[in-house]
Design a protein around this motif. Structure first.
Motif, PDB file in Angstrom:
ATOM      1  N   GLN A 231      -0.949  -6.184 -11.724  1.00 28.55           N
ATOM      2  CA  GLN A 231      -0.872  -4.853 -11.436  1.00 28.55           C
ATOM      3  C   GLN A 231      -1.446  -4.535 -10.029  1.00 28.55           C
ATOM      4  O   GLN A 231      -2.535  -4.178  -9.803  1.00 28.55           O
ATOM      5  N   THR A 232      -0.708  -4.757  -9.028  1.00 26.68           N
ATOM      6  CA  THR A 232      -1.356  -4.806  -7.610  1.00 26.68           C
ATOM      7  C   THR A 232      -0.628  -3.460  -6.881  1.00 26.68           C
ATOM      8  O   THR A 232      -0.413  -2.404  -7.487  1.00 26.68           O
ATOM      9  N   ALA A 233       0.199  -3.789  -6.048  1.00 24.98           N
ATOM     10  CA  ALA A 233       0.819  -2.516  -5.425  1.00 24.98           C
ATOM     11  C   ALA A 233       2.215  -2.892  -4.663  1.00 24.98           C
ATOM     12  O   ALA A 233       2.481  -4.309  -4.086  1.00 24.98           O
ATOM     13  N   MET A 234       2.933  -2.067  -4.224  1.00 27.64           N
ATOM     14  CA  MET A 234       4.205  -2.296  -3.531  1.00 27.64           C
ATOM     15  C   MET A 234       4.461  -0.973  -2.658  1.00 27.64           C
ATOM     16  O   MET A 234       4.148   0.070  -3.074  1.00 27.64           O
ATOM     17  N   THR A 235       5.328  -0.964  -1.425  1.00 25.93           N
ATOM     18  CA  THR A 235       5.583   0.004  -0.810  1.00 25.93           C
ATOM     19  C   THR A 235       7.059  -0.441  -0.126  1.00 25.93           C
ATOM     20  O   THR A 235       7.536  -1.565  -0.285  1.00 25.93           O
ATOM     21  N   VAL A 236       7.717   0.493   0.506  1.00 28.79           N
ATOM     22  CA  VAL A 236       8.936   0.305   1.298  1.00 28.79           C
ATOM     23  C   VAL A 236       8.619   0.797   2.795  1.00 28.79           C
ATOM     24  O   VAL A 236       7.988   1.952   3.040  1.00 28.79           O
ATOM     25  N   ASP A 237       9.284   0.006   3.636  1.00 28.57           N
ATOM     26  CA  ASP A 237       9.205   0.644   5.069  1.00 28.57           C
ATOM     27  C   ASP A 237      10.303   1.352   5.292  1.00 28.57           C
ATOM     28  O   ASP A 237      11.184   1.861   4.461  1.00 28.57           O
ATOM     29  N   ALA A 238      10.485   1.904   6.658  1.00 30.10           N
ATOM     30  CA  ALA A 238      11.306   2.811   7.041  1.00 30.10           C
ATOM     31  C   ALA A 238      12.684   2.352   6.944  1.00 30.10           C
ATOM     32  O   ALA A 238      13.907   3.322   6.734  1.00 30.10           O
ATOM     33  N   ASN A 239      12.771   1.030   6.719  1.00 26.50           N
ATOM     34  CA  ASN A 239      14.428   0.287   6.485  1.00 26.50           C
ATOM     35  C   ASN A 239      14.495   0.015   5.022  1.00 26.50           C
ATOM     36  O   ASN A 239      15.545  -0.457   4.783  1.00 26.50           O
ATOM     37  N   ALA A 240      13.670   0.665   4.240  1.00 24.24           N
ATOM     38  CA  ALA A 240      13.764   0.515   2.517  1.00 24.24           C
ATOM     39  C   ALA A 240      13.514  -0.928   2.377  1.00 24.24           C
ATOM     40  O   ALA A 240      14.246  -1.392   1.247  1.00 24.24           O
ATOM     41  N   HIS A 241      12.892  -1.738   3.364  1.00 21.54           N
ATOM     42  CA  HIS A 241      12.826  -3.190   2.754  1.00 21.54           C
ATOM     43  C   HIS A 241      11.160  -3.138   2.004  1.00 21.54           C
ATOM     44  O   HIS A 241      10.349  -2.581   2.267  1.00 21.54           O
ATOM     45  N   PRO A 242      11.104  -3.835   0.680  1.00 22.83           N
ATOM     46  CA  PRO A 242      10.095  -3.891  -0.124  1.00 22.83           C
ATOM     47  C   PRO A 242       8.974  -4.714   0.679  1.00 22.83           C
ATOM     48  O   PRO A 242       9.338  -5.766   0.992  1.00 22.83           O
ATOM     49  N   PHE A 243       7.717  -4.251   0.009  1.00 20.39           N
ATOM     50  CA  PHE A 243       6.476  -5.043   0.433  1.00 20.39           C
ATOM     51  C   PHE A 243       5.513  -5.116  -0.724  1.00 20.39           C
ATOM     52  O   PHE A 243       5.140  -3.723  -1.028  1.00 20.39           O
ATOM     53  N   ILE A 244       5.034  -6.233  -0.957  1.00 21.67           N
ATOM     54  CA  ILE A 244       4.348  -6.519  -2.148  1.00 21.67           C
ATOM     55  C   ILE A 244       2.930  -7.149  -1.941  1.00 21.67           C
ATOM     56  O   ILE A 244       2.943  -7.915  -0.914  1.00 21.67           O
ATOM     57  N   SER A 245       1.837  -6.347  -2.115  1.00 21.82           N
ATOM     58  CA  SER A 245       0.525  -6.852  -1.675  1.00 21.82           C
ATOM     59  C   SER A 245       0.020  -7.312  -3.006  1.00 21.82           C
ATOM     60  O   SER A 245      -0.113  -6.670  -4.127  1.00 21.82           O
ATOM     61  N   THR A 246      -0.835  -8.582  -3.037  1.00 21.65           N
ATOM     62  CA  THR A 246      -1.447  -9.116  -4.070  1.00 21.65           C
ATOM     63  C   THR A 246      -2.294 -10.038  -3.808  1.00 21.65           C
ATOM     64  O   THR A 246      -2.632 -10.214  -2.489  1.00 21.65           O
ATOM     65  N   TYR A 247      -2.748 -10.947  -4.867  1.00 18.85           N
ATOM     66  CA  TYR A 247      -3.572 -12.085  -4.331  1.00 18.85           C
ATOM     67  C   TYR A 247      -3.510 -13.141  -5.345  1.00 18.85           C
ATOM     68  O   TYR A 247      -3.272 -13.021  -6.439  1.00 18.85           O
ATOM     69  N   TRP A 248      -3.586 -14.550  -4.818  1.00 21.74           N
ATOM     70  CA  TRP A 248      -3.764 -15.801  -5.561  1.00 21.74           C
ATOM     71  C   TRP A 248      -4.213 -16.925  -4.842  1.00 21.74           C
ATOM     72  O   TRP A 248      -4.493 -16.627  -3.617  1.00 21.74           O
TER      73      TRP A 248
END
Length: 457
Positions: free
Chosen positions: A299-316
């Motif tokens: 349960q971290t986070a995700m966003t999209v940029d202006a080109n609708a590309h997905p970006f996921i932030s997390t840690y491991w």
């Protein structure tokens, strides 16, 4: 003399200044009067401001400041709303004009079991301005109410949504769709054995319906821990998650992905291949493979940029290393890619069930219209305040860290006003210092000031 939260923060800022360095370098119910509120507002820099709401929130657990609150803050038509538990576990709602320092607060008729950090409050506002609220849920019967008037803080009696699969609800999340409808995402079941459910609210009829029950299924052997949805400018929905095979957090593994071009009706992989629903571990696309026992957090986070590309932030923790690091996983339009965000030095391990006491927060992520990616987090190595790591290069190998708030915030995790970010590129973070013991135990922390940190990159 005991200094207020804002005064302590201002002293800390004057002593340390703004911390800007590359990540690969080591770094350690009645509203108050307008005049009183303005005097408590603290600025770190020209583009950062801390605005107290005038209320104090429950702080013995992290229930008010968990990363999976969607949403703690939400804006509609120039008004911003906030929700939190006060020191007695009462649900408090508030609102202000966006950009104002003056809040109107109301203690509602509802309470929650604030001792359990899972029981967070989630709010959403539909296209007609009605506030929707769900609260006090950890594998329990749905608790849902809405405002009695558009723009109001008075709530209806509790009511069902669809009446289906609403007896073991956890992790409630509201999302706005173009046109004014709402989506509602939640888990039905328990840790290691649950399904992800998706509902839709029709703003014209005022009724909820099931969209996918289930959307992601655990098959009785696991569950998907979902990141918040990311909705792109065309209304496409991006979903990511990790799998957990048992209630033990150490069994988290594999970051997975799905996309819906039609507001949740059908789903596909990044390749365009359509899913046969529900999505299961057997047919899910693995965006980035992470084995069990890697300190992969859920349960971290995700966003999209202006080109609708997905970006996921997390840690491991990468294989062969001892220290978990913040990571970025994204799709560049052709393939999945990964970049290490942090250069942490402190090791820790994740194991067991319940809410964990961890030296770092789970991250949030936003994408600017200029192409910059910002990862927001808290880390003991950086003083346990509020930090943001930013990257603008195409490969996201260069990261710069800025401390937005020097004051220590305990077990705080970031949640923010997603609508305001999408509309104005302004990040409004819910801020409250909170405690959290390991495995649902409490810390003896008195109620703390609830504020909103405003930052414009």
């Amino acid at each position: 003399m005991k200094l207020s939260f804002g005064t302590q923060f201002l002293v800390a800022v004057m002593a340390s200044g703004i911390c800007m360095s590359a990540c690969n370098a080591q770094q350690d119910t009645a509203a108050p009067a307008t005049e009183a509120r303005a005097a408590q507002t603290v600025a770190l820099a020209k583009n950062v401001k801390l605005v107290p709401t005038g209320g104090k929130g429950w702080a013995q657990s992290s229930v008010n400041a968990a990363v999976f609150r969607s949403n703690s803050l939400v804006s509609h038509d120039g008004t911003q709303y906030v929700a939190y538990y006060d020191g007695d576990g009462n649900v408090v709602l508030g609102k202000r004009k966006v950009g104002s320092d003056v809040w109107e607060l109301k203690t509602t008729q509802y309470k929650g079991q604030a001792k359990d950090a899972h029981n967070c409050i989630s709010i959403g506002v539909d296209g007609k301005g009605f506030l929707h609220m769900v609260w006090d849920l950890h594998s329990q019967k749905l608790r849902y109410a809405k405002s009695t008037t558009s723009g109001g803080l008075l709530l209806t009696d509790e009511m069902p949504m669809t009446g289906q699969d609403e007896n073991r609800v956890t992790y409630p999340q509201f999302y706005n769709l173009p046109g004014g409808d709402l989506l509602f995402l939640y888990r039905d079941g328990g840790s290691g054995n649950g399904n992800a459910m998706l509902n839709r609210y029709d703003v014209e009829s005022g009724k909820w319906s099931s969209v996918q029950h289930p959307l992601v299924a655990g098959g009785g052997q696991r569950n998907a821990y979902l990141n918040p949805l990311a909705i792109d400018s065309k209304g496409g929905i991006h979903l990511s998650w990790v799998w957990r095979d048992t209630p033990d957090v150490a069994t988290n593994h594999d970051i997975s992905y799905a996309y819906s071009p039609d507001q949740g009706k059908t789903w596909q992989k990044s390749t365009g291949e359509k899913y046969n629903l529900p999505i299961t571990i057997d047919n899910a696309e693995v965006a980035w493979k992470v084995p069990k026992n890697s300190e992969l957090i859920n349960q971290t986070a995700m966003t999209v940029d202006a080109n609708a590309h997905p970006f996921i932030s997390t840690y491991w923790r990468a294989e062969g290393t001892d220290v978990p690091q913040y990571q970025l996983v994204w799709h560049d339009g052709t393939k999945w890619r990964q970049s290490q965000v942090s250069q942490r030095t402190q090791a820790f391990r994740l194991s067991g069930g319940g809410t964990k006491k961890i030296p770092i927060s789970r991250p949030q992520i936003v994408a600017g219209k200029d192409g910059a990616i910002h990862v927001i987090f808290r880390d003991e190595e950086l003083g346990n305040g509020i930090s943001v790591a930013s990257s603008s290069d195409a490969n996201h190998t260069k990261w710069t860290t800025q401390n937005l708030l020097a004051e220590r915030v305990g077990a705080w995790e970031p949640s923010f006003d997603t609508a305001l970010w999408a509309q104005k590129g302004q990040l409004n973070l819910f801020v409250q210092r909170v405690g959290q013991g390991d495995g649902e135990t409490l810390e003896n922390v008195p109620p703390q000031d609830v504020s909103v940190l405003e930052w414009t990159p």
